[in-house]
Design a protein around this motif. Structure first.
Motif, PDB file in Angstrom:
ATOM      1  N   SER A 183     -32.192  31.748  68.030  1.00 50.45           N
ATOM      2  CA  SER A 183     -31.621  32.980  68.560  1.00 50.45           C
ATOM      3  C   SER A 183     -30.321  32.712  69.315  1.00 50.45           C
ATOM      4  CB  SER A 183     -32.638  33.657  69.483  1.00 50.45           C
ATOM      5  OG  SER A 183     -32.102  34.829  70.039  1.00 50.45           O
ATOM      6  N   LYS A 184     -30.305  31.639  70.093  1.00 51.39           N
ATOM      7  CA  LYS A 184     -29.079  31.269  70.824  1.00 51.39           C
ATOM      8  C   LYS A 184     -27.958  30.928  69.853  1.00 51.39           C
ATOM      9  CE  LYS A 184     -31.644  29.429  74.806  1.00 51.39           C
ATOM     10  NZ  LYS A 184     -31.996  28.206  75.564  1.00 51.39           N
ATOM     11  N   LEU A 185     -28.313  30.223  68.793  1.00 55.36           N
ATOM     12  CA  LEU A 185     -27.316  29.818  67.796  1.00 55.36           C
ATOM     13  C   LEU A 185     -26.748  31.030  67.063  1.00 55.36           C
ATOM     14  CD1 LEU A 185     -25.915  27.474  66.319  1.00 55.36           C
ATOM     15  CD2 LEU A 185     -27.898  27.353  64.805  1.00 55.36           C
ATOM     16  N   LEU A 186     -27.604  32.008  66.778  1.00 54.61           N
ATOM     17  CA  LEU A 186     -27.163  33.182  66.023  1.00 54.61           C
ATOM     18  C   LEU A 186     -26.328  34.148  66.860  1.00 54.61           C
ATOM     19  CD1 LEU A 186     -30.328  33.920  63.843  1.00 54.61           C
ATOM     20  CD2 LEU A 186     -28.149  32.925  63.131  1.00 54.61           C
ATOM     21  N   GLU A 187     -26.159  33.843  68.140  1.00 54.77           N
ATOM     22  CA  GLU A 187     -25.238  34.630  68.954  1.00 54.77           C
ATOM     23  C   GLU A 187     -23.794  34.367  68.545  1.00 54.77           C
ATOM     24  OE1 GLU A 187     -26.027  33.760  73.026  1.00 54.77           O
ATOM     25  OE2 GLU A 187     -28.042  34.638  73.003  1.00 54.77           O
ATOM     26  N   VAL A 188     -23.554  33.201  67.939  1.00 58.77           N
ATOM     27  CA  VAL A 188     -22.188  32.857  67.497  1.00 58.77           C
ATOM     28  C   VAL A 188     -22.084  32.769  65.974  1.00 58.77           C
ATOM     29  CG1 VAL A 188     -21.619  31.645  69.628  1.00 58.77           C
ATOM     30  CG2 VAL A 188     -22.665  30.379  67.749  1.00 58.77           C
ATOM     31  N   LEU A 189     -23.214  32.712  65.299  1.00 55.42           N
ATOM     32  CA  LEU A 189     -23.221  32.594  63.843  1.00 55.42           C
ATOM     33  C   LEU A 189     -23.656  33.930  63.257  1.00 55.42           C
ATOM     34  CD1 LEU A 189     -22.846  30.524  61.509  1.00 55.42           C
ATOM     35  CD2 LEU A 189     -25.294  30.083  61.660  1.00 55.42           C
ATOM     36  N   GLU A 190     -22.791  34.579  62.520  1.00 50.98           N
ATOM     37  CA  GLU A 190     -23.068  35.912  61.998  1.00 50.98           C
ATOM     38  C   GLU A 190     -23.831  35.826  60.680  1.00 50.98           C
ATOM     39  OE1 GLU A 190     -23.381  39.790  62.631  1.00 50.98           O
ATOM     40  OE2 GLU A 190     -22.366  38.394  63.986  1.00 50.98           O
ATOM     41  N   LYS A 191     -25.151  35.786  60.771  1.00 55.07           N
ATOM     42  CA  LYS A 191     -26.013  35.696  59.596  1.00 55.07           C
ATOM     43  C   LYS A 191     -27.133  36.729  59.753  1.00 55.07           C
ATOM     44  CE  LYS A 191     -24.208  32.235  57.240  1.00 55.07           C
ATOM     45  NZ  LYS A 191     -23.801  32.367  55.823  1.00 55.07           N
ATOM     46  N   ASN A 192     -26.871  37.930  59.287  1.00 50.03           N
ATOM     47  CA  ASN A 192     -27.837  39.009  59.527  1.00 50.03           C
ATOM     48  C   ASN A 192     -29.149  38.819  58.773  1.00 50.03           C
ATOM     49  OD1 ASN A 192     -26.359  40.338  61.411  1.00 50.03           O
ATOM     50  ND2 ASN A 192     -25.669  41.987  60.081  1.00 50.03           N
ATOM     51  N   TYR A 193     -29.110  38.229  57.574  1.00 51.32           N
ATOM     52  CA  TYR A 193     -30.371  38.000  56.871  1.00 51.32           C
ATOM     53  C   TYR A 193     -31.232  37.014  57.660  1.00 51.32           C
ATOM     54  CZ  TYR A 193     -33.834  37.164  53.278  1.00 51.32           C
ATOM     55  OH  TYR A 193     -35.025  37.073  52.605  1.00 51.32           O
ATOM     56  N   LEU A 194     -30.589  35.971  58.180  1.00 52.35           N
ATOM     57  CA  LEU A 194     -31.325  34.993  58.968  1.00 52.35           C
ATOM     58  C   LEU A 194     -31.846  35.623  60.256  1.00 52.35           C
ATOM     59  CD1 LEU A 194     -32.235  32.088  58.994  1.00 52.35           C
ATOM     60  CD2 LEU A 194     -30.047  31.421  59.973  1.00 52.35           C
TER      61      LEU A 194
END
Length: 413
Positions: A183-194
């Motif tokens: 979750s922390k990583l996806l704050e900067v990585l735009e991967k909506n499916y993930l």
């Protein structure tokens, strides 16, 4: 980029490329055709058209050059394995698993240095064969390597894969810890499916914890992320998850509505695994012959006439009910009840009135009006659950529906 765009138009003009011979193309053209079919496959995959997606992924696989396209080939096989698992096609699944295994072994032997993606793919192959402990080691190496390589996408997928393995091993807190990092990583990585897959898996974990409110919020969040991406292949699973929560909460009619919506939302001839899960749930809830439904894990009781019964903190009454209902027709005398329910040695001065009062209160709670001996019957031998009524205990059905390759469609490739 222009080569790929031109290839897309060529593929669509040629009945989606069904009659193209890969050997007639140059290396650059083969890659362009492979990438084109891969992109088209993903579009159909997101739109829940698994048959069309499978066709394009298989044609993309045909354009792979085995000595040069390790990662691309494995990525395509990952989608094919997920479609085969959802379609319950065991023969295709086994074939894709064997080829994936061959690719990872070849990559490990031919590449001079094993990077994060190789370890990630090695871990996936281990999960296909149920070698979860070995998979954990590979995913942890992938996480370590991807941090050094600054490969955020591989790092994100590795966190999700490690969380999934821990979930399959019922290590729910460890799975949740991995998803917290993701979750922390996806704050900067735009991967909506993930993000959607992460929210769905998190919801499944909180469902196991019995935190239904949080699970519902996470399923809703998953739906929002996937809708943003115009991705519908997990929509039925989100509805199934919501229906499961409502069932556990005793809201059986609302649960049935969600299962029915899930059933209507997808093509049952393609989403065979999902349809099996839904049908199992609906058959259980639709059985009008069931007089009383007992969910011991969630301490829930639903009586056909009275509906869901709120026992609040009356744990002793629930213990008595679950005890006798497990063995209908078996009588429990005062000594057995004292031992099994109160964990004490029977003393008539203490326990006679206690047992009588508890049974009386239990009957008032579960017996419909005019039928005060429907469930709990008595004889000189003690108390028993009426063997002539239809009682059903909650069962977790997911373990009975096969997941080919230990993988489902929600797992990111």
């Amino acid at each position: 980029m222009q080569t790929i765009e031109n290839t897309i138009f060529a593929v669509l003009a040629n009945k989606e490329g069904q009659n193209v011979d890969p050997s007639k193309f140059s290396e650059e053209e083969r890659r362009a055709h492979g990438e084109t079919h891969y992109r088209l496959g993903k579009i159909y995959y997101d739109k829940s058209d698994l048959d069309s997606a499978k066709g394009h992924f298989e044609r993309a696989l045909g354009f792979c050059m085995e000595t040069k396209d390790f990662y691309f080939e494995f990525k395509v096989l990952g989608f094919l394995l997920r479609t085969a698992s959802e379609m319950l096609d065991s023969e295709a699944s086994e074939s894709y698993m064997r080829r994936s295994d061959s690719i990872t072994q070849r990559a490990a032997g031919e590449l001079g240095t094993l990077d994060a993606e190789v370890f990630y793919n090695l871990g996936l192959v281990k999960t296909y064969y149920g070698k979860f402990e070995e998979a954990v080691d590979n995913f942890q190496l992938a996480i370590s390597k991807s941090k050094k390589e600054k490969s955020l996408e591989v790092l994100a997928k590795s966190y999700h894969a490690l969380a999934t393995v821990n979930y399959q091993n019922k290590k729910f807190q460890q799975a949740l810890n991995c998803l917290t990092q993701l979750s922390k990583l996806l704050e900067v990585l735009e991967k909506n499916y993930l993000k959607g897959a992460m929210s769905l898996l998190s919801g499944n974990i909180y469902l196991e914890f019995g935190d239904y409110d949080m699970a519902l919020k996470l399923y809703q969040k998953a739906n929002i992320y996937l809708t943003t991406k115009s991705c519908w292949n997990l929509y039925g699973y989100i509805l199934l998850g919501k229906g499961t929560i409502l069932r556990k909460m005793g809201k059986f009619q609302h649960s049935l509505w969600h299962f029915q919506m899930a059933k209507e939302a997808v093509n049952g001839s393609q989403f065979k695994r999902l349809q099996s899960l839904i049908q199992t749930e609906m058959d259980s809830l639709n059985d009008s012959s069931v007089d009383i439904y007992l969910d011991q894990k969630n301490r829930m009781v639903h009586e056909k006439v009275l509906g869901t019964i709120d026992f609040k903190h009356r744990f002793i009454l629930l213990e008595i009910l679950f005890l006798v209902a497990k063995n209908p027709g078996v009588y429990y005398d005062k000594e057995k009840l004292t031992d099994l329910v109160w964990k004490d040695r029977y003393n008539p001065m203490i326990h006679d009135k206690l047992i009588y009062t508890s049974i009386s209160r239990l009957r008032k709670m579960i017996e419909p009006k005019g039928e005060n001996r429907k469930y709990i019957i008595r004889s000189k031998e003690g108390y028993a659950f009426n063997p002539h009524v239809n009682v059903r205990f909650n069962q977790e059905h997911y373990t009975h529906v096969k997941s080919l390759g230990h993988i489902d469609i929600s797992s990111p490739v």
